[in-house]
Structures are given as C-alpha cells and as structure tokens.
Design an enzyme around this catalytic site. Structure first.
Site, PDB file in Angstrom:
ATOM      1  N   CYS A  30       0.694  -1.296  -0.101  1.00  0.00           N
ATOM      2  CA  CYS A  30       0.052   0.156  -0.140  1.00  0.00           C
ATOM      3  C   CYS A  30       0.688   1.392  -0.287  1.00  0.00           C
ATOM      4  O   CYS A  30       1.439   1.291   1.007  1.00  0.00           O
ATOM      5  CB  CYS A  30      -0.976  -0.260   1.093  1.00  0.00           C
ATOM      6  SG  CYS A  30      -1.646   1.546   1.580  1.00  0.00           S
ATOM      7  N   CYS A  33       0.059   3.706   2.617  1.00  0.00           N
ATOM      8  CA  CYS A  33       0.433   3.173   3.980  1.00  0.00           C
ATOM      9  C   CYS A  33       1.996   3.563   4.202  1.00  0.00           C
ATOM     10  O   CYS A  33       2.588   4.004   5.273  1.00  0.00           O
ATOM     11  CB  CYS A  33       0.427   1.819   4.152  1.00  0.00           C
ATOM     12  SG  CYS A  33      -1.403   1.243   3.922  1.00  0.00           S
TER      13      CYS A  33
END
Length: 106
Positions: A30, A33
């Site tokens: 991600c 993230c």
C-alpha cells in the site's frame, strides 16, 4: 518508544495494557501506508510518552482487520482505555493526528 508490530493475537493485549494506542492497519504493498510511516515515527518521537503506536499488517492478520471493520487502508484507529474513540481513513495531516492524540493523553 517506537512503533510496535502487533498481530491478531497480540493486539487485544496491547489495547488492554496501554491507556492510549493508535493502531495503524496497513499492508506492505500500500503506497499511502508507506507515506504515513515516517509521520507515525515522528509522532512516536514527539508523543511517545503518551501513546503506543501499533502496526497491524492486514494481509498477515485478517481477523483483526475484520474485527475492526477495516474496509480500506491505511486506516488509523485511536483507542483510549481500550475503547475506540477516533478513526482516520487515508493519509491524514500530522497536526490532525496530534490533536486527536493530545485530546486523550493523560
């Protein structure tokens, strides 16, 4: 204190044993993230005496993600005295996270 890694089994103990915990629900693939990781480290450096920042990899720990109804990542959940008090989905400004943490810091 730095951020700690938690699992489906250790998350509940961390929430139970610490008055203020910010849980980062994330995955290695991600991009957003990875963008917030340095911000979380900065929060730890500035507010580490008030809070534990726990990282739960949702790919490796699907039960925790399901239990807390994670539908997108990154999702950050703030727990005070074991109860969920704030949720942030997506990348958030550092100031917004800091304000939320300080609201519950003892």
């Amino acid at each position: 204190m730095s951020t700690i890694k938690v699992t489906d089994t250790s998350l509940e103990q961390v929430l139970k044993n610490n008055p203020l915990v910010l849980v980062d629900f994330w995955a290695p693939w991600c991009g957003p993230c990875r963008m917030i990781a340095p911000m979380l480290e900065q929060l730890t450096g500035e507010l580490g005496s008030h809070i534990i920042i726990a990282k739960l990899n949702v790919d490796e720990n699907p039960l925790g993600a399901r239990k807390y109804h994670i539908q997108g990542i990154p999702t950050l959940k703030l727990f005070h005295q074991g109860k969920e008090v704030e949720t942030f989905v997506g990348v958030q400004p550092l100031s917004k996270l800091k304000t939320a943490i300080l609201r519950y810091a003892d």
